[in-house]
Design an enzyme around this catalytic site. Structure first.
Site, short mmCIF file in Angstrom:
data_model
loop_
_atom_site.label_atom_id
_atom_site.label_comp_id
_atom_site.label_asym_id
_atom_site.label_seq_id
_atom_site.Cartn_x
_atom_site.Cartn_y
_atom_site.Cartn_z
N TRP A 1 -15.33 12.40 -12.87
CA TRP A 1 -14.51 12.08 -11.70
C TRP A 1 -13.86 13.33 -11.09
O TRP A 1 -13.55 13.35 -9.90
CB TRP A 1 -13.44 11.04 -12.06
CG TRP A 1 -12.44 11.48 -13.10
CD1 TRP A 1 -12.51 11.29 -14.45
CD2 TRP A 1 -11.21 12.19 -12.88
NE1 TRP A 1 -11.43 11.82 -15.08
CE2 TRP A 1 -10.59 12.38 -14.14
CE3 TRP A 1 -10.54 12.66 -11.75
CZ2 TRP A 1 -9.38 13.03 -14.31
CZ3 TRP A 1 -9.33 13.31 -11.92
CH2 TRP A 1 -8.76 13.50 -13.18
N TRP B 1 -8.86 8.60 -8.16
CA TRP B 1 -10.09 8.92 -8.87
C TRP B 1 -10.02 8.46 -10.33
O TRP B 1 -10.99 7.96 -10.88
CB TRP B 1 -10.41 10.42 -8.77
CG TRP B 1 -11.20 10.72 -7.54
CD1 TRP B 1 -10.71 11.22 -6.36
CD2 TRP B 1 -12.59 10.49 -7.33
NE1 TRP B 1 -11.72 11.32 -5.43
CE2 TRP B 1 -12.89 10.88 -5.99
CE3 TRP B 1 -13.62 9.99 -8.13
CZ2 TRP B 1 -14.18 10.78 -5.46
CZ3 TRP B 1 -14.90 9.89 -7.58
CH2 TRP B 1 -15.17 10.28 -6.27
N TRP C 1 -20.06 12.58 -19.82
CA TRP C 1 -20.40 12.82 -18.41
C TRP C 1 -21.71 13.61 -18.31
O TRP C 1 -22.02 14.42 -19.17
CB TRP C 1 -19.28 13.61 -17.71
CG TRP C 1 -17.96 12.92 -17.71
CD1 TRP C 1 -16.83 13.30 -18.38
CD2 TRP C 1 -17.62 11.71 -17.02
NE1 TRP C 1 -15.81 12.41 -18.15
CE2 TRP C 1 -16.27 11.42 -17.33
CE3 TRP C 1 -18.31 10.83 -16.18
CZ2 TRP C 1 -15.60 10.31 -16.81
CZ3 TRP C 1 -17.64 9.73 -15.68
CH2 TRP C 1 -16.31 9.48 -16.00
N GLU D 1 0.84 -1.21 0.00
CA GLU D 1 0.00 0.00 0.00
C GLU D 1 0.87 1.25 0.00
O GLU D 1 0.55 2.24 -0.66
CB GLU D 1 -0.94 0.01 1.21
CG GLU D 1 -1.97 -1.11 1.20
CD GLU D 1 -2.88 -1.08 -0.02
OE1 GLU D 1 -3.21 0.02 -0.48
OE2 GLU D 1 -3.25 -2.15 -0.51
#
Length: 471
Positions: free
Chosen positions: A354, A377, A301, A270
DNA sequence: TAGCTCGTTGGACAA
DNA sequence: TTTGTCCAACGAGCT
């Protein structure tokens, strides 16, 4: 003759231990520690409201550990630095590198201008395990897939630098040219800032305590447990890492000292994702605003402010989504799995760009980090590097049933659903009228009707993504 | 160099 | 109820 004065400019390295630039400054002379709140360069990525709350408290703590000698400034860094150098006959400035594109450009300019005045800048790596320009494929290109980036590019090349102890002989000096901390005006006038602050302990010692607590209560269950938002199996170190109250090197070696098993490996990977985000940002400075995959520029979008506001306020009528958005508003933080769920919902079920989500997170997260936020994102939207395939659309009902098994997370943040039985907690719209009545829930009155049909919006998203393929 | 395998995080549906 | 398969396509890395 007394030792020369060296300025150490604190930025995202707000700690005394494992601070390479501070240690170098202390080795060279007396240290004048400063913080400059840059109001000129960040542009649209000026620090968000939650980050400013964090910064305020973090600076107060840092100042204490420097005997009150930390001096605050606000404005354009170059004239401030030049003035200080002249005032205190300073010939050397140290800092640890920052990696946001605007910071890279700014620091280069400052370094050049200072050097023209005979002032030396010494810069160090204080916030990444590997410098982004050091990790690349054999042919010199940057990686675009995480696994080879981490396994081959990072792990096989060099071990991260071992952390430094705090300098033992650091003599600090003060200047009378600084501002009081309050003059930086970092705290919001709303009581919201105090609410956020109640959920956190600030400063370097707090970061160490957080890491130690995670090692005791979370690490041995990390690999699986990290998926359950109501459980204490995640580290919550992200805001400390972002502002530098702890370094990734300190975390890396503390964990590995516990003995390497699959949990430690997973946590280290991570940290690897954090490095990957920084690598992507370094090689793609437009990452915060431009689709990494250009074909997404044609994506249809939806411009729908009402839906966006419902999402921001945690009033979508989808409990798992609303719980996450309310956790964010209340605490400045959101569990990682829930970030994926709310992100997928915004982008794929609501069809909202996003970048709207990125902006809201930027303002609300105490760990708002330009590299992690934009890379993540883009990942969830499917337009990023190594991105989720377009057909991978999280179902917030299924996700709730899987990862908030007893409903503790949803009930914590949506008290109006506290008495809903588990069976309908994640989809109250499907509950029989009597069940709703007994739970004290009236949809549309004390909890919203869902603003979108999950199944229909999923299919619409699949169709929209398929249209990209054809174009 | 060609061919092969693999890839952080899922869901729906059929069997 | 559980399990397997499919939903793309392509870059990276291995042989």
């Amino acid at each position: 003759m007394s030792q020369p004065i060296i300025i150490h400019w604190f930025r995202h390295d707000q700690r005394v231990s494992d601070n390479p630039a501070l240690t170098a400054a202390a080795d060279l002379g007396r240290v004048l520690p400063i913080y400059i709140h840059d109001t000129i360069h960040p542009g649209m990525h000026a620090m968000g409201a939650a980050s400013r709350v964090w910064l305020h408290h973090s600076l107060a703590d840092l100042s204490m550990s420097l005997g009150g000698d930390l001096a605050y400034f606000m404005g354009d860094p170059l004239p401030i630095l030049l003035d200080l150098c002249q005032q205190h006959q300073v010939k050397t400035i140290t800092w640890n590198r920052c990696y946001a594109p605007w910071q890279v450009t700014r620091d280069k300019q400052i370094k050049t201008a200072l050097s023209a005045q005979g002032i030396t800048v010494m810069s160090f790596n204080g916030s990444l395990l590997w410098e982004p320009w050091e990790v690349h494929k054999d042919n010199g290109d940057p990686y675009r897939v995480f696994t080879p980036f981490y396994r081959k590019g990072c792990l096989q090349v060099a071990a991260p630098r071992e952390p430094l102890l705090a300098p033992t002989d650091c003599e600090t000096v003060s200047t009378d040219r600084g501002l009081p901390l309050a003059a930086l005006n970092l705290l919001p006038s709303l009581p919201w800032g105090e609410e956020i602050a109640r959920h956190w302990d600030f400063g370097e010692q707090a970061a160490q305590r957080r890491l130690e607590a995670f090692i005791v209560e979370g690490l041995s269950s990390y690999k699986e447990g990290r998926n359950y938002p109501a459980k204490p199996y995640v580290s919550r170190l992200s805001p400390y890492l972002h502002m530098g109250q702890i370094s990734p090197n300190q975390v890396w070696y503390m964990l590995r000292d516990e003995g390497v098993d699959s949990n430690v490996d997973h946590f280290c990977s991570e940290l690897g994702w954090r490095e990957f985000s920084y690598s992507l940002l370094y090689h793609n400075p437009d990452l915060p605003t431009q689709n990494l995959q250009a074909k997404f520029d044609a994506f249809p979008w939806q411009d729908n402010p009402e839906r966006l506001i419902a999402w921001q306020q945690g009033k979508t009528g989808i409990p798992m989504v609303d719980a996450g958005m309310r956790e964010l508003w209340k605490t400045g933080y959101m569990h990682n799995r829930v970030r994926m769920i709310v992100g997928s919902f915004l982008v794929k079920n609501l069809g909202v760009d996003w970048r709207e989500g990125e902006r809201w997170f930027w303002d609300c997260l105490v760990d708002a980090d330009i590299a992690n936020n934009s890379a993540s994102w883009q990942w969830i939207a499917g337009c990023g590097a190594d991105a989720a395939p377009y057909f991978r659309i999280f179902n917030p009902v299924t996700q709730g049933e899987k990862f908030d098994v007893d409903g503790a997370y949803v009930r914590q943040y949506i008290p109006e659903l506290a008495h809903m039985p588990d069976k309908y907690l994640f989809q109250p719209w499907a509950a029989p009228r009597l069940v709703l009545q007994e739970a004290g829930v009236t949809l549309g009155t004390n909890y919203p009707q869902p603003i979108v049909d999950l199944k229909a919006s999923r299919e619409a998203a699949l169709a929209a993504f398929a249209s990209l393929k054809e174009s």
